[in-house]
Design an enzyme around this catalytic site. Structure first.
Site, PDB file in Angstrom:
ATOM      1  CG  ASN A 150      31.649  38.821  29.014  1.00 14.51           C
ATOM      2  OD1 ASN A 150      31.704  38.339  29.937  1.00 14.51           O
ATOM      3  ND2 ASN A 150      31.962  38.536  27.624  1.00 14.51           N
ATOM      4  N   GLY A 226      37.287  34.638  32.555  1.00 12.53           N
ATOM      5  CA  GLY A 226      37.738  36.134  32.559  1.00 12.53           C
ATOM      6  C   GLY A 226      38.917  36.431  31.833  1.00 12.53           C
ATOM      7  CB  THR A 230      42.417  37.141  35.765  1.00 15.09           C
ATOM      8  OG1 THR A 230      42.343  38.160  35.265  1.00 15.09           O
ATOM      9  CG2 THR A 230      41.868  36.753  37.367  1.00 15.09           C
ATOM     10  CD  GLU A 248      35.760  27.751  29.076  1.00 13.66           C
ATOM     11  OE1 GLU A 248      36.149  28.205  27.925  1.00 13.66           O
ATOM     12  OE2 GLU A 248      35.591  26.788  29.325  1.00 13.66           O
ATOM     13  CB  CYS A 282      34.990  35.527  25.491  1.00 13.28           C
ATOM     14  SG  CYS A 282      33.582  34.511  25.423  1.00 13.28           S
ATOM     15  CD  GLU A 462      33.269  26.314  32.220  1.00  8.65           C
ATOM     16  OE1 GLU A 462      32.594  27.007  31.848  1.00  8.65           O
ATOM     17  OE2 GLU A 462      34.203  26.481  33.136  1.00  8.65           O
TER      18      GLU A 462
HETATM   19  P1  NAD Z   1      38.894  39.523  34.972  1.00  8.31           P
HETATM   20  O1  NAD Z   1      39.768  38.583  34.577  1.00  8.31           O
HETATM   21  O2  NAD Z   1      39.511  40.859  35.088  1.00  8.31           O
HETATM   22  O3  NAD Z   1      37.892  39.032  35.843  1.00  8.31           O
HETATM   23  C1  NAD Z   1      37.017  37.880  35.856  1.00  8.31           C
HETATM   24  C2  NAD Z   1      36.938  37.557  37.362  1.00  8.31           C
HETATM   25  O4  NAD Z   1      37.980  37.261  38.052  1.00  8.31           O
HETATM   26  C3  NAD Z   1      36.045  38.818  38.098  1.00  8.31           C
HETATM   27  O5  NAD Z   1      35.087  38.203  39.225  1.00  8.31           O
HETATM   28  C4  NAD Z   1      37.401  39.381  38.911  1.00  8.31           C
HETATM   29  O6  NAD Z   1      37.000  39.889  39.969  1.00  8.31           O
HETATM   30  C5  NAD Z   1      38.011  37.981  39.360  1.00  8.31           C
HETATM   31  N1  NAD Z   1      39.635  38.223  39.704  1.00  8.31           N
HETATM   32  C6  NAD Z   1      40.271  39.050  39.390  1.00  8.31           C
HETATM   33  N2  NAD Z   1      41.344  39.050  40.047  1.00  8.31           N
HETATM   34  C7  NAD Z   1      41.540  37.871  40.354  1.00  8.31           C
HETATM   35  C8  NAD Z   1      42.529  36.927  41.151  1.00  8.31           C
HETATM   36  N3  NAD Z   1      43.650  37.398  41.486  1.00  8.31           N
HETATM   37  N4  NAD Z   1      42.088  35.861  41.761  1.00  8.31           N
HETATM   38  C9  NAD Z   1      40.695  35.465  41.388  1.00  8.31           C
HETATM   39  N5  NAD Z   1      39.869  36.012  40.949  1.00  8.31           N
HETATM   40  C10 NAD Z   1      40.059  37.167  40.073  1.00  8.31           C
HETATM   41  O7  NAD Z   1      38.050  39.507  33.440  1.00  8.31           O
HETATM   42  P2  NAD Z   1      36.942  40.472  33.309  1.00  8.31           P
HETATM   43  O8  NAD Z   1      37.447  41.721  32.687  1.00  8.31           O
HETATM   44  O9  NAD Z   1      35.898  40.629  34.253  1.00  8.31           O
HETATM   45  O10 NAD Z   1      36.118  39.703  31.939  1.00  8.31           O
HETATM   46  C11 NAD Z   1      36.730  39.945  30.689  1.00  8.31           C
HETATM   47  C12 NAD Z   1      37.584  38.806  30.189  1.00  8.31           C
HETATM   48  O11 NAD Z   1      36.808  37.840  30.409  1.00  8.31           O
HETATM   49  C13 NAD Z   1      37.768  39.022  28.683  1.00  8.31           C
HETATM   50  O12 NAD Z   1      39.347  38.557  28.537  1.00  8.31           O
HETATM   51  C14 NAD Z   1      37.258  37.938  27.869  1.00  8.31           C
HETATM   52  O13 NAD Z   1      37.589  37.531  26.559  1.00  8.31           O
HETATM   53  C15 NAD Z   1      37.162  36.854  29.034  1.00  8.31           C
HETATM   54  N6  NAD Z   1      35.884  36.164  28.513  1.00  8.31           N
HETATM   55  C16 NAD Z   1      36.255  34.810  28.369  1.00  8.31           C
HETATM   56  C17 NAD Z   1      34.869  33.907  28.231  1.00  8.31           C
HETATM   57  C18 NAD Z   1      35.187  32.470  27.680  1.00  8.31           C
HETATM   58  O14 NAD Z   1      34.407  31.789  27.673  1.00  8.31           O
HETATM   59  N7  NAD Z   1      36.362  32.102  27.238  1.00  8.31           N
HETATM   60  C19 NAD Z   1      33.533  34.536  28.419  1.00  8.31           C
HETATM   61  C20 NAD Z   1      33.388  35.843  28.915  1.00  8.31           C
HETATM   62  C21 NAD Z   1      34.430  36.532  28.949  1.00  8.31           C
END
Ligand code: NAD
Length: 482
Positions: A150, A226, A230, A248, A282, A462
């Site tokens: 994002n 993410g 995950t 996060e 997020c 963080e």
């Molecule tokens: P995601 O969890 O699908 O993917 C995040 C990352 O994890 C990607 O690089 C993905 O390839 C990797 N990943 C996927 N499966 C994995 C596994 N089994 N092992 C290790 N890595 C793996 O999330 P997304 O769709 O890319 O992002 C959106 C999400 O991120 C939303 O839920 C959002 O709220 C969250 N987010 C949180 C913050 C925060 O600071 N809390 C900031 C931005 C986004």
């Protein structure tokens, strides 16, 4: 077609197996570049390089580490236009947003942590003449940094910068959905003279590359941003290996609007906190609670301005306020959430539909900013993260009631409160379960403050010196004085 490369041991390299994934431009639905479909062999090479570089990098004087990082920061600034364009094409976000927020913040991350490490100190504790304790803080080792799509470069550098400032070496994986700015960062790191192996970037799928980093025995620390699901999977794998973890995760943030707010500021900022980056931040406030006495007035103004001001269009067009959502599957997910909201009894005040643009953009992934009212607080729409340009609004009658609403989800990332009553603002802030409470503002970030969520929004903090504590390991030395 352009082929993105991995960055391993200081060089740009193809994935060992020679496989690639299509990279889509969400603005027009067309493939425009190819992403390495890396696997465990590539991760193994990256971890090997990071491990070999670690002892030298950790022993490099912090002034020298800082100088290289400042150079990286300068180069990001110098390449602002190019990076912002790449991020807008990769992600679908308005170019103006990438130019003013994402890329400047990526440069700021390197600048902040480069200078921050020069002032980081550890503690000493005197035992009244009998002993002195001092705490050494050594870099943990190879850090695994995994980030989402994002805010691609912003969040990627938010992890990498404190890690390398603290003396760790890094194996990083950007999202496979938005890899381009991470690739450009690898070119910048080479130009800045970052020693080989200090930062390694491996592109590819989460279940292959991300999982291989998480499970690797030579990676003792994982910094992940993410989705909550995950994050749970990463914790399941990493916890029995006793890895340090920072997670996060998702959010479902309340935006509480009291009747005694500055109405104009509250409406104006709520437009941003609801729909900036197509709601794919997020920290967006997706549940808007409005005190009943101003509910109708606020609702009307908010919906009218959403329709009038938030133009959906080509992300590269200066007039565009709402670009494309990141992918076809994400668009379908958001549209299905809107359907669920309707089935739950929600009334669509505006939006609620896919937007079909014309010409080159007819196959892009656009959704009209959507406001839904009339839903109970405990329905699925109000409990689960949608991560798109969709918000719900509902009235409340008392402070107690709205606090109960605000704290009723499994998330606890961020929150927003609008009131001109100082005492109430502090009282409410104290009672909200979230990592950050913004009062009369949104998305203002001082990088020195701890950042992170509670409950399903994650663990660990963080930001600021908390990040240096995460990327270093404390060791107490106790000296007897007599
Ligand atoms: P995601 O969890 O699908 O993917 C995040 C990352 O994890 C990607 O690089 C993905 O390839 C990797 N990943 C996927 N499966 C994995 C596994 N089994 N092992 C290790 N890595 C793996 O999330 P997304 O769709 O890319 O992002 C959106 C999400 O991120 C939303 O839920 C959002 O709220 C969250 N987010 C949180 C913050 C925060 O600071 N809390 C900031 C931005 C986004």
């Amino acid at each position: 077609m352009q082929k993105i490369k991995n960055y391993i041991n200081g060089a740009l390299v193809d994935p060992k197996a020679g496989l690639y994934i299509d990279n889509y431009n969400p603005a027009n639905g067309k493939v425009y570049s190819l992403i390495p479909d890396s696997d465990t062999d590539d991760v193994q090479m990256a971890v090997g390089a990071a491990k070999a570089a670690f002892s030298t990098w950790a022993a490099t004087p912090k002034e020298k580490r800082a100088r290289i990082m400042l150079k990286i920061s300068d180069l990001i600034e110098k390449n602002l236009d190019r990076l912002a364009l790449a991020e807008s094409i990769d992600n679908g976000k308005p170019l103006s947003l990438a130019k003013t927020v994402d890329i400047p913040r990526a440069a700021a991350n390197f600048h902040f942590y480069a200078t921050g490490i020069l002032h980081f100190s550890s503690e000493a504790h005197s035992m009244e003449g009998s002993a002195i304790n001092y705490t050494l803080r050594d870099a943990v080792g190879v850090a695994g940094c995994i980030s989402p799509w994002n805010l691609p470069l912003y969040l990627f550098t938010w992890k990498i910068a404190p890690a390398i400032a603290a003396g760790c070496t890094v194996v990083a994986k950007p999202s496979e959905i938005t890899p381009m700015t991470a690739f450009l960062l690898s070119e910048i790191c080479i130009e800045a003279g970052l020693p080989a192996g200090v930062l390694n970037i491996v592109h590819g799928y989460g279940h292959k590359v991300g999982a291989a980093i998480t499970v690797h025995p030579d990676v003792p620390l994982i910094s992940f941003t993410g989705g909550t699901k995950t994050g749970a999977e990463i914790a399941r794998v990493a916890a029995p290996m006793f890895k340090k973890l920072s997670l996060e995760l998702g959010g479902k943030n309340p935006n509480i609007i009291f009747a005694d707010c500055d109405f104009e500021k509250a409406v104006k900022t709520t437009l941003q906190s609801s729909f900036a980056n197509q709601g794919q931040i997020c920290l967006c406030g997706s549940r808007i609670y409005i005190e009943r006495s101003i509910y109708e007035k606020f609702k009307t103004e908010f919906a009218e301005r959403t329709k009038k001001l938030l133009t959906v269009g080509n992300p590269l067009d200066e007039k565009t306020k709402i670009g494309a959502v990141v992918s076809k599957s994400h668009m379908e997910k958001i549209l299905s959430c809107i359907e669920t909201a309707k089935q739950e009894g929600g009334k669509i005040l505006c939006g609620g539909n896919q937007v079909k643009l014309e010409g080159d953009f007819k196959d892009g992934y656009y959704i009209a900013p959507t406001i839904i009212e009339g839903l109970p607080n405990d329905c699925k729409t109000n409990k689960e993260e949608i991560f798109g340009p969709v918000v719900t609004i509902m009235p409340f009658d008392s402070e107690q009631e709205v606090l109960q609403y605000a704290n009723s989800t499994n998330y606890g990332l961020a929150s927003i409160v609008w009131t001109e009553n100082l005492t109430k603002a502090h009282r409410v802030a104290e009672k909200i379960h979230a990592g950050i409470v913004w009062i009369n503002c949104w998305l203002l970030r001082d990088l020195r403050t701890p950042f992170g969520g509670v409950k399903g929004s994650g663990v660990g903090r963080e930001g600021g010196f908390e990040a240096f504590q995460f990327f270093t390991e404390p060791k107490n030395v106790c000296i007897k004085l007599n």
